[in-house]
Scaffold this active site. Sequence first.
Site, PDB file in Angstrom:
ATOM      1  CG  ASP A  31      -2.115   0.900   1.126  1.00 56.80           C
ATOM      2  OD1 ASP A  31      -3.254   0.402   1.225  1.00 56.80           O
ATOM      3  OD2 ASP A  31      -1.929   2.122   0.888  1.00 56.80           O
ATOM      4  CG  LEU A  33       0.821   3.781   3.937  1.00 53.66           C
ATOM      5  CD1 LEU A  33       1.836   4.053   5.042  1.00 53.66           C
ATOM      6  CD2 LEU A  33      -0.385   3.007   4.498  1.00 53.66           C
ATOM      7  N   GLY A  36      -4.739   4.914   2.428  1.00 52.24           N
ATOM      8  CA  GLY A  36      -4.646   3.897   3.489  1.00 52.24           C
ATOM      9  C   GLY A  36      -3.933   4.467   4.707  1.00 52.24           C
ATOM     10  CG  ASP A  51       2.443   4.487  -6.177  1.00 52.31           C
ATOM     11  OD1 ASP A  51       2.149   5.589  -5.692  1.00 52.31           O
ATOM     12  OD2 ASP A  51       1.839   3.989  -7.150  1.00 52.31           O
ATOM     13  CB  SER A 116     -17.551   0.115  -8.432  1.00 58.52           C
ATOM     14  OG  SER A 116     -18.548   1.046  -8.132  1.00 58.52           O
ATOM     15  CE1 TYR A 140     -16.337   3.994  -8.666  1.00 58.04           C
ATOM     16  CE2 TYR A 140     -13.960   3.871  -8.413  1.00 58.04           C
ATOM     17  CZ  TYR A 140     -15.230   3.392  -8.124  1.00 58.04           C
ATOM     18  OH  TYR A 140     -15.370   2.313  -7.302  1.00 58.04           O
ATOM     19  CE  LYS A 144     -12.864   0.629  -8.792  1.00 58.07           C
ATOM     20  NZ  LYS A 144     -12.135  -0.258  -7.863  1.00 58.07           N
ATOM     21  NE  ARG A 281     -23.388  12.918  -5.405  1.00 60.18           N
ATOM     22  CZ  ARG A 281     -22.867  12.026  -4.544  1.00 60.18           C
ATOM     23  NH1 ARG A 281     -21.868  12.353  -3.742  1.00 60.18           N
ATOM     24  NH2 ARG A 281     -23.372  10.801  -4.476  1.00 60.18           N
ATOM     25  CG  ASP A 284     -26.141  11.524  -6.872  1.00 65.35           C
ATOM     26  OD1 ASP A 284     -25.077  10.981  -7.210  1.00 65.35           O
ATOM     27  OD2 ASP A 284     -26.276  12.161  -5.816  1.00 65.35           O
TER      28      ASP A 284
HETATM   29  C1  WQD Z   1     -25.256   7.917  -1.487  1.00 64.55           C
HETATM   30  C2  WQD Z   1     -26.550   8.727  -1.449  1.00 64.55           C
HETATM   31  C3  WQD Z   1     -26.333  10.843  -2.573  1.00 64.55           C
HETATM   32  C4  WQD Z   1     -23.369  12.415   0.272  1.00 64.55           C
HETATM   33  C5  WQD Z   1     -20.562   6.278  -4.756  1.00 64.55           C
HETATM   34  C6  WQD Z   1     -19.813   5.953  -5.989  1.00 64.55           C
HETATM   35  C7  WQD Z   1     -19.875   4.471  -6.211  1.00 64.55           C
HETATM   36  C8  WQD Z   1     -19.377   3.748  -4.995  1.00 64.55           C
HETATM   37  C9  WQD Z   1     -20.142   4.161  -3.753  1.00 64.55           C
HETATM   38  C10 WQD Z   1     -17.100   3.006  -4.948  1.00 64.55           C
HETATM   39  C11 WQD Z   1     -26.848   9.421  -2.779  1.00 64.55           C
HETATM   40  C12 WQD Z   1     -26.561  11.047  -1.074  1.00 64.55           C
HETATM   41  C13 WQD Z   1     -24.271  11.604  -0.390  1.00 64.55           C
HETATM   42  C14 WQD Z   1     -23.835  13.600   0.907  1.00 64.55           C
HETATM   43  C15 WQD Z   1     -26.067  13.103   0.181  1.00 64.55           C
HETATM   44  N1  WQD Z   1     -17.995   3.991  -4.773  1.00 64.55           N
HETATM   45  N2  WQD Z   1     -25.594  11.945  -0.428  1.00 64.55           N
HETATM   46  N3  WQD Z   1     -25.169  13.900   0.834  1.00 64.55           N
HETATM   47  O1  WQD Z   1     -23.004   8.139  -5.055  1.00 64.55           O
HETATM   48  O2  WQD Z   1     -24.319   6.077  -4.327  1.00 64.55           O
HETATM   49  O3  WQD Z   1     -21.908   5.879  -4.892  1.00 64.55           O
HETATM   50  O4  WQD Z   1     -20.001   5.578  -3.664  1.00 64.55           O
HETATM   51  O5  WQD Z   1     -17.276   1.928  -5.430  1.00 64.55           O
HETATM   52  O6  WQD Z   1     -19.059   4.176  -7.305  1.00 64.55           O
HETATM   53  O7  WQD Z   1     -20.465   6.594  -7.061  1.00 64.55           O
HETATM   54  O8  WQD Z   1     -22.565   7.008  -2.807  1.00 64.55           O
HETATM   55  O9  WQD Z   1     -22.404   7.846  -0.519  1.00 64.55           O
HETATM   56  O10 WQD Z   1     -21.857   9.438  -2.436  1.00 64.55           O
HETATM   57  O11 WQD Z   1     -24.228   8.765  -2.025  1.00 64.55           O
HETATM   58  O12 WQD Z   1     -27.274  13.406   0.133  1.00 64.55           O
HETATM   59  O13 WQD Z   1     -23.069  14.406   1.513  1.00 64.55           O
HETATM   60  O14 WQD Z   1     -26.385   9.770  -0.495  1.00 64.55           O
HETATM   61  O15 WQD Z   1     -27.066  11.793  -3.336  1.00 64.55           O
HETATM   62  O16 WQD Z   1     -28.256   9.449  -2.928  1.00 64.55           O
HETATM   63  P1  WQD Z   1     -23.048   6.829  -4.330  1.00 64.55           P
HETATM   64  P2  WQD Z   1     -22.684   8.312  -1.905  1.00 64.55           P
END
Ligand code: WQD
Length: 323
Positions: A31, A33, A36, A51, A116, A140, A144, A281, A284
């Site tokens: 890792d 870090l 991490g 790395d 993911s 992102y 993946k 956002r 979403d």
């Molecule tokens: C969850 C819900 C937001 C933050 C992301 C990545 C995905 C995976 C998981 C790695 C949504 C809402 C969030 C906040 C909010 N990552 N929210 N206020 O977007 O579902 O997925 O993380 O594998 O690839 O895209 O996760 O936790 O950002 O959002 O209202 O401050 O919470 O709109 O509905 P997401 P998230």
Amino acid sequence: MNILIIGGAGYIGSHVTREFLDQGDQVTVYDNLSSGLRENLFPEATFIHGDILDYPRLIRTAQGGFDALIHLAAYKAAGESMIHPEKYSLNNINGTIHILNAAAETGIPSIVFSSSAAVYGEPVYLPVDESHPTKPENYYGFTKLEIERFLGWYEKLKGIRFACLRYFNAAGYDVRGRITGLEQNPANLIPVIMEAASGRRAEVWVFGNDYATPDGTGVRDYIHVTDLARGHAAALRYISDTNRSLTVNLGSETGLSVLDIIQAARRISGKPIPARIVGRRPGDPAKLTASAQYARETLGWTAQYSDLDTLIRTSWEVYRKHG
Ligand code: WQD
């Protein structure tokens, strides 16, 4: 088994490391870090500070006679990937090519890859199963999906078996409290809520409450990191037992809204957790939940710790100590 865990000092990586140590495997963590934490390392595991872009160091490490490699060393902030795609290209793509080449050169026969749900993009049906179209909405998720494709070729050309594990929303902490490192500058909902509960953040912004969901806020499939870790061990057993590769969802199959999570966090922490409704956002989806039927059928895996109270309680036990 002798296992190399790349990214094993991270939030998910440390839980995966713990799971393999608990089942008696020999583990080496590699890792850099960058996200991490040293506090997430376990004395029973060998640690190499390196790395994935440092190929000479990576190849030297990979010559350790490993039975398998777990790859969790990718950047994962979807929003950031749309602003700085170059860092995601370099780390996620170039870094993975180094990992694949090191595995091929040193004869590591199996790779378990942290993929993911982001590979699916906007859901066209729910729950999402592994046959769902893969049209990632962010860079992102694109990285993946591309890595999944590289794994297919390295299996075909180099005989490396793989498991692509499509995580839904990872959350929670080790139920025995053995992992306590906080994610730095989290963007995901539950750590953001925990920061507000512990006074590290003034308020939670709720990204929209006008979605076509029961309370108008976004619905996601939250999966406990220990369930994810168990999924890695089950996937490696599957590859060893069948000599076959697989791509599989790891999700709880339960949808929870932003307000569900906030209300549970207020109840369990006893803290007010101020929340403000703001605009949506970009990118979403309203709802994203997994079908985990294929994981049940092929891996005999089901989520055991992903109920709302366990997700919040185990998170709060860690954040309250850092408050
Ligand atoms: C969850 C819900 C937001 C933050 C992301 C990545 C995905 C995976 C998981 C790695 C949504 C809402 C969030 C906040 C909010 N990552 N929210 N206020 O977007 O579902 O997925 O993380 O594998 O690839 O895209 O996760 O936790 O950002 O959002 O209202 O401050 O919470 O709109 O509905 P997401 P998230």
